[in-house]
Design a protein around this motif. Structure first.
Motif, PDB file in Angstrom:
ATOM      1  N   VAL A 173       5.802   9.476 -18.878  1.00 56.25           N
ATOM      2  CA  VAL A 173       5.245   9.738 -17.628  1.00 56.25           C
ATOM      3  C   VAL A 173       6.193   8.941 -16.582  1.00 56.25           C
ATOM      4  O   VAL A 173       6.426   9.586 -15.342  1.00 56.25           O
ATOM      5  CB  VAL A 173       3.897   9.131 -17.520  1.00 56.25           C
ATOM      6  CG1 VAL A 173       3.096   9.473 -16.140  1.00 56.25           C
ATOM      7  CG2 VAL A 173       3.071   9.840 -18.489  1.00 56.25           C
ATOM      8  N   LEU A 174       6.348   7.736 -16.787  1.00 55.22           N
ATOM      9  CA  LEU A 174       7.134   6.721 -15.830  1.00 55.22           C
ATOM     10  C   LEU A 174       8.720   7.613 -15.501  1.00 55.22           C
ATOM     11  O   LEU A 174       8.847   7.639 -14.387  1.00 55.22           O
ATOM     12  CB  LEU A 174       7.146   5.377 -16.329  1.00 55.22           C
ATOM     13  CG  LEU A 174       7.386   4.471 -15.171  1.00 55.22           C
ATOM     14  CD1 LEU A 174       6.406   4.381 -14.136  1.00 55.22           C
ATOM     15  CD2 LEU A 174       7.525   3.097 -15.739  1.00 55.22           C
ATOM     16  N   PRO A 228       0.865  -1.358   0.077  1.00 56.07           N
ATOM     17  CA  PRO A 228      -0.103  -0.033  -0.012  1.00 56.07           C
ATOM     18  C   PRO A 228       0.888   1.386  -0.208  1.00 56.07           C
ATOM     19  O   PRO A 228       0.534   2.339  -0.888  1.00 56.07           O
ATOM     20  CB  PRO A 228      -0.663  -0.079   1.215  1.00 56.07           C
ATOM     21  CG  PRO A 228      -0.613  -1.582   1.727  1.00 56.07           C
ATOM     22  CD  PRO A 228       0.419  -2.200   1.032  1.00 56.07           C
ATOM     23  N   THR A 229       1.860   1.212   0.705  1.00 55.64           N
ATOM     24  CA  THR A 229       2.724   2.672   0.639  1.00 55.64           C
ATOM     25  C   THR A 229       3.056   2.458  -0.640  1.00 55.64           C
ATOM     26  O   THR A 229       3.404   3.958  -1.056  1.00 55.64           O
ATOM     27  CB  THR A 229       3.874   2.170   1.603  1.00 55.64           C
ATOM     28  OG1 THR A 229       3.461   1.464   2.900  1.00 55.64           O
ATOM     29  CG2 THR A 229       4.745   3.367   2.122  1.00 55.64           C
ATOM     30  N   ILE A 230       3.760   1.648  -1.246  1.00 56.78           N
ATOM     31  CA  ILE A 230       4.501   1.550  -2.568  1.00 56.78           C
ATOM     32  C   ILE A 230       3.248   2.448  -3.408  1.00 56.78           C
ATOM     33  O   ILE A 230       3.557   3.145  -4.323  1.00 56.78           O
ATOM     34  CB  ILE A 230       5.233   0.580  -2.943  1.00 56.78           C
ATOM     35  CG1 ILE A 230       6.209   0.399  -2.307  1.00 56.78           C
ATOM     36  CG2 ILE A 230       5.546   0.704  -4.357  1.00 56.78           C
ATOM     37  CD1 ILE A 230       7.137  -0.835  -2.473  1.00 56.78           C
ATOM     38  N   ILE A 231       2.306   1.697  -3.316  1.00 51.81           N
ATOM     39  CA  ILE A 231       1.095   2.270  -4.315  1.00 51.81           C
ATOM     40  C   ILE A 231       0.731   3.559  -4.299  1.00 51.81           C
ATOM     41  O   ILE A 231       0.567   4.562  -5.055  1.00 51.81           O
ATOM     42  CB  ILE A 231       0.184   1.248  -4.235  1.00 51.81           C
ATOM     43  CG1 ILE A 231       0.566  -0.345  -4.907  1.00 51.81           C
ATOM     44  CG2 ILE A 231      -1.210   1.737  -5.158  1.00 51.81           C
ATOM     45  CD1 ILE A 231      -0.641  -1.354  -4.765  1.00 51.81           C
ATOM     46  N   ILE A 232       0.579   4.020  -2.970  1.00 56.15           N
ATOM     47  CA  ILE A 232       0.157   5.384  -2.813  1.00 56.15           C
ATOM     48  C   ILE A 232       1.038   6.358  -3.245  1.00 56.15           C
ATOM     49  O   ILE A 232       0.735   7.265  -3.923  1.00 56.15           O
ATOM     50  CB  ILE A 232      -0.277   5.657  -1.174  1.00 56.15           C
ATOM     51  CG1 ILE A 232      -1.591   4.674  -0.799  1.00 56.15           C
ATOM     52  CG2 ILE A 232      -0.400   6.896  -0.991  1.00 56.15           C
ATOM     53  CD1 ILE A 232      -1.660   4.535   0.632  1.00 56.15           C
ATOM     54  N   SER A 233       2.206   6.183  -3.106  1.00 57.83           N
ATOM     55  CA  SER A 233       3.481   6.995  -3.137  1.00 57.83           C
ATOM     56  C   SER A 233       3.393   7.094  -4.929  1.00 57.83           C
ATOM     57  O   SER A 233       3.726   8.102  -5.199  1.00 57.83           O
ATOM     58  CB  SER A 233       4.851   6.942  -2.521  1.00 57.83           C
ATOM     59  OG  SER A 233       5.247   5.551  -2.717  1.00 57.83           O
ATOM     60  N   THR A 234       3.599   5.988  -5.577  1.00 59.97           N
ATOM     61  CA  THR A 234       3.746   5.842  -6.847  1.00 59.97           C
ATOM     62  C   THR A 234       2.579   6.575  -7.433  1.00 59.97           C
ATOM     63  O   THR A 234       2.752   7.393  -8.488  1.00 59.97           O
ATOM     64  CB  THR A 234       3.760   4.313  -7.405  1.00 59.97           C
ATOM     65  OG1 THR A 234       4.874   3.643  -6.649  1.00 59.97           O
ATOM     66  CG2 THR A 234       3.949   4.269  -8.765  1.00 59.97           C
ATOM     67  N   ARG A 235       1.417   6.442  -7.030  1.00 63.34           N
ATOM     68  CA  ARG A 235       0.306   7.181  -7.660  1.00 63.34           C
ATOM     69  C   ARG A 235       0.428   8.638  -7.485  1.00 63.34           C
ATOM     70  O   ARG A 235      -0.014   9.312  -8.413  1.00 63.34           O
ATOM     71  CB  ARG A 235      -0.997   6.375  -7.119  1.00 63.34           C
ATOM     72  CG  ARG A 235      -1.335   4.948  -7.698  1.00 63.34           C
ATOM     73  CD  ARG A 235      -2.753   4.686  -7.080  1.00 63.34           C
ATOM     74  NE  ARG A 235      -3.498   5.506  -7.963  1.00 63.34           N
ATOM     75  CZ  ARG A 235      -4.950   5.602  -7.584  1.00 63.34           C
ATOM     76  NH1 ARG A 235      -5.613   4.614  -6.633  1.00 63.34           N
ATOM     77  NH2 ARG A 235      -5.877   6.354  -8.347  1.00 63.34           N
ATOM     78  N   ALA A 236       0.918   8.892  -6.424  1.00 63.83           N
ATOM     79  CA  ALA A 236       0.912  10.527  -6.195  1.00 63.83           C
ATOM     80  C   ALA A 236       1.995  10.819  -7.159  1.00 63.83           C
ATOM     81  O   ALA A 236       2.009  12.011  -7.816  1.00 63.83           O
ATOM     82  CB  ALA A 236       1.780  10.702  -4.591  1.00 63.83           C
ATOM     83  N   VAL A 262       2.729  14.230 -12.657  1.00 59.59           N
ATOM     84  CA  VAL A 262       3.283  14.782 -13.869  1.00 59.59           C
ATOM     85  C   VAL A 262       2.351  15.636 -14.534  1.00 59.59           C
ATOM     86  O   VAL A 262       1.193  15.071 -14.787  1.00 59.59           O
ATOM     87  CB  VAL A 262       3.646  13.094 -14.664  1.00 59.59           C
ATOM     88  CG1 VAL A 262       4.141  13.509 -16.303  1.00 59.59           C
ATOM     89  CG2 VAL A 262       4.770  12.289 -13.757  1.00 59.59           C
ATOM     90  N   PRO A 263       2.602  16.414 -15.258  1.00 57.34           N
ATOM     91  CA  PRO A 263       1.681  17.371 -15.817  1.00 57.34           C
ATOM     92  C   PRO A 263       1.126  16.638 -16.855  1.00 57.34           C
ATOM     93  O   PRO A 263       1.584  15.936 -17.907  1.00 57.34           O
ATOM     94  CB  PRO A 263       2.580  18.528 -16.172  1.00 57.34           C
ATOM     95  CG  PRO A 263       3.969  18.345 -16.196  1.00 57.34           C
ATOM     96  CD  PRO A 263       4.091  16.970 -15.269  1.00 57.34           C
ATOM     97  N   PRO A 264      -0.382  16.971 -17.125  1.00 58.38           N
ATOM     98  CA  PRO A 264      -0.941  16.242 -18.194  1.00 58.38           C
ATOM     99  C   PRO A 264      -0.580  16.678 -19.663  1.00 58.38           C
ATOM    100  O   PRO A 264      -0.964  15.901 -20.512  1.00 58.38           O
ATOM    101  CB  PRO A 264      -2.426  16.681 -17.749  1.00 58.38           C
ATOM    102  CG  PRO A 264      -2.434  17.408 -16.616  1.00 58.38           C
ATOM    103  CD  PRO A 264      -1.162  17.580 -16.164  1.00 58.38           C
ATOM    104  N   SER A 265       0.159  17.916 -19.758  1.00 53.63           N
ATOM    105  CA  SER A 265       0.431  18.258 -21.075  1.00 53.63           C
ATOM    106  C   SER A 265       1.570  17.267 -21.652  1.00 53.63           C
ATOM    107  O   SER A 265       1.559  17.332 -22.807  1.00 53.63           O
ATOM    108  CB  SER A 265       1.079  19.798 -20.918  1.00 53.63           C
ATOM    109  OG  SER A 265       2.253  19.707 -20.061  1.00 53.63           O
TER     110      SER A 265
END
Lengths: 442, 265
Positions: free
Chosen positions: A340-341, A304-312, A317-320
């Protein structure tokens, strides 16, 4: 509009040099807020300093250890006799104690103690140490070998200031006479304090021999667990985050999954421990006390820690950038993996290392899968046994030492904390290095 | 068929490139585009003007199916490029977007080198065999975007380190590198200063020789300067579409006239 054309002069001109009550109040509020902030930081720093001071002052003693140097002439007949007796170590012990008595006589130190009484200043591990050496080096029979035997934890504690003569009044092992002797031996350089590599590299020892206990094997246990966590939690966590953040449709099912991931991050770690016991050990039949199982449990906890920080990190990353990639005809996956990655990488790495650091310091789930307690472990034979042989972990080892009766273990618990903190600092340093490395790509 | 089309294109400069019929777009419950039909010619600059929220950007994003990435968007009607329905099930939006390039409102170069920015499209579409060919494509694209002389000595420098106008021209170079047939520009000069704007406008006029350029703009002067055709959008409707000169001097609809003279919008 008419105001602009014909501005009416203000009724009473207010000088910019005069301060009014409202401004004063506002400025005072700002100053107060700054003071609160500084106080908060000050308190935090004071706590940190107190913590570090306590750790270093209590733990640094664990890194030195008292040794007694005893030259012993290896006699083939004596050793053969010892090997043929039933309790082999007791014979070796007699040899050692005799040699120690002789050394005292050579050094001109008079004592009325007999050999066995004198031997109490040595660790009870001395006989095994000599036997191992004698059996491993048969070619050195007849030579005089200088052995560095561990001093008993009382002697060690006396030289470190932990054990006093008063404290020995009710001690059945040593008395003040021993300490007087130790003082004179120390003067002669027969009893010496040295840096204690065995504490960093060695294995845990039983209750009677705190002087022999080391954290090395538990360190390996932690290391193998971290390998499992890294190999499982990082790919699974990052893949899940990328899917949820970039590809998954926004509907009730994904909302439900998101809420659950956030909740999982707050689940007490002991719950993961009992889950690991039920699933990995009782159901899947994996070995007890093994770093493999510990790693699996900690993986569940870290995900969960990794998923939450990775999603943040992905969301930051700017949508542009995504629009630009899609605009030149990149597929969704290409836009994520090419653009993005890499931009989210520093954040992902930071999150992963924080997760790993959390897992490294976790003790509670290990309680339930049998990784806490006196695990009479030696070094694993290889990589496979490193994963599957019973082992402990650093925090579990520290906990184990902290709850043992002999205060000599207490010092080792603090020393273990220093090593654990050094591990964490190394991991954080790696995280910073990796961030620098990836951020240089703009 | 292809040869025939090319011959026709030579015969008539005004051949239709994009044809939209009865296009409707909803964002959730909001009806953003209401029954828009328009024929956009090849090798021409077409300007979309109109007040904010009138749907001109939305309609532009329908042409390369960028609205597909917004889950709430729903599109009805037909949009054809060269007579092919782009919302057909067989159309892969990825291939469509290689054919219909796009330049965005804010310059958005990738955080990579200038070279990699331009080379990205050709790379993922496999347009170049070998480094030399890729170098040639990058140079050609940068020349077309009138940026080559400024950056030829620092192709490995980060694209994000350029000035705003240069960044936007880099984005144009990136868009033309995949040899598109249509170039969509969503307010490409709104974040630029007047000098950079003039450069980009000049560039648009040159690009028109090769592409069908569609530009969304808030500046009516810009529309008048760069476009041959102008479409005026208002509240999701296409109010008026015709030659730029006619729209600006002699509009048919009273709403167009009000907007152009500054009374609405």
């Amino acid at each position: 509009m008419s105001d602009a054309i014909a501005p009416t002069p203000p009724a009473r001109a207010v000088s910019l040099h005069a301060t009014d009550a409202r401004t004063r109040r506002r400025n005072a509020a700002e100053k107060r807020f700054k003071a609160y902030g500084l106080t908060a930081i000050g308190i935090g720093l004071a706590f940190l300093a107190a913590l570090l001071f306590a750790i270093v002052s209590n733990g640094s003693a664990a890194f030195t250890q008292t040794f007694v140097e005893v030259p012993i002439t290896l006699d083939a007949e004596e050793i053969a006799a010892a090997e043929s007796s039933i309790v082999k170590t007791s014979k070796y012990r007699e040899i050692i104690h005799g040699a120690l008595l002789e050394q005292l006589a050579d050094a001109g130190i008079e004592t009325d103690m007999d050999a066995a009484e004198l031997g109490k200043i040595l660790s009870s591990s001395e006989a095994a140490e000599m036997r191992d050496f004698a059996l491993a080096n048969p070619e050195r029979m007849g030579e005089t070998v200088r052995f560095d035997f561990l001093a008993s934890s009382r002697v060690d504690g006396y030289l470190k200031g932990r054990v006093t003569r008063d404290a020995l009044a009710r001690d059945q092992n040593l008395d003040a006479a021993h300490l007087d002797l130790v003082d004179r031996l120390a003067e002669q350089g027969i009893v010496v304090k040295r840096f204690n590599w065995d504490f960093i590299l060695g294995a845990d020892a039983s209750d009677q021999r705190p002087e022999q206990a080391g954290i090395g094997v538990a360190m390996l246990g932690s290391f193998f667990m971290m390998l499992v966590v890294l190999a499982l939690a990082l790919p699974i966590g990052v893949a899940a985050s990328i899917y949820l953040e970039e590809f998954a449709p926004k509907n009730r099912i994904t909302d439900f999954i998101e809420v659950n991931i956030s909740n999982l991050a707050a689940v007490p770690s002991i719950v993961f421990g009992i889950l690991g016991l039920a699933v990995f050990i009782q159901f899947a039949g994996l070995p007890q006390s093994a770093p493999l199982v510990g790693g699996l449990v900690l993986t569940l906890m870290t995900l969960p820690t990794i998923i939450i920080s990775t999603r943040a990190a992905l969301a930051a990353v700017p949508p542009s950038i995504r629009a630009a990639a899609l605009g030149v005809g990149a597929s969704k996956m290409q836009s994520v993996f090419h653009h993005v990655l890499p931009l989210a990488m520093p954040g992902i790495l930071t999150g992963t290392i924080i997760g790993l650091a959390q897992a490294l310091g976790e003790t509670a789930p290990l309680l339930l899968i049998g990784m806490v307690g006196f695990i009479a472990s030696n070094y694993p034979d290889g990589v496979v046994s490193g994963f599957t042989d019973p082992n402990s972990a650093m925090p579990a080892q520290i906990y184990e030492w902290a709850k043992r009766a002999d205060p000599a273990f207490y010092e080792r618990a603090w020393g273990g904390i220093i090593i654990l903190l050094l591990f964490l600092m190394t991991m954080n340093f790696i995280a910073i290095l990796l961030r620098r490395r990836f951020e240089r790509r703009w | 068929m292809d040869d025939l089309r090319r011959t026709e294109a030579l015969l008539s400069q005004q051949q239709t490139k994009i044809s939209a019929r009865n296009v409707q777009v909803w964002y959730g419950d909001t009806h953003a585009i209401k029954d828009v039909s328009v024929e956009i010619a090849d090798k021409t600059t077409t300007a979309f003007i109109g007040p904010s929220g009138c749907g001109k950007s939305t309609f532009l994003r329908c042409i390369n199916r960028m609205n597909d990435t917004i889950p709430a968007a729903r599109i009805e009607g037909d949009i054809e490029i060269d007579g092919e329905d782009i919302y057909d099930r067989r159309v892969d939006p990825v291939r469509l977007r290689a054919k219909v390039g796009m330049v965005f409102q804010k310059p958005n170069p990738f955080p990579k080198s200038i070279y990699d920015n331009v080379a990205y499209g050709p790379r993922i579409h496999g347009l170049a065999r070998g480094r030399a060919e890729l170098d040639a494509i990058v140079e050609k694209a940068l020349r077309r975007a009138a940026l080559w002389n400024e950056v030829k000595d620092r192709l490995t420098a980060p694209g994000t380190g350029l000035s705003g106008g240069q960044q936007q021209r880099l984005c144009i170079a990136r868009a033309v590198a995949t040899e598109p047939e249509v170039l969509l520009m969503d307010e490409p000069c709104s974040a630029l200063d007047p000098i950079a704007t003039a450069q980009v406008e000049e560039l648009i006029d040159e690009l028109r020789q090769n592409y069908s350029v569609v530009i969304v703009t808030h500046s009516m002067q810009q529309a008048a300067r760069v476009s041959q055709k102008t479409a005026f959008f208002h509240l999701g409707h296409l109010v008026e579409f015709g030659d730029t000169a006619t729209i600006f001097t002699n509009p048919e609809d009273s709403r167009t006239e009000s907007y152009i003279s500054g009374r609405i919008g």
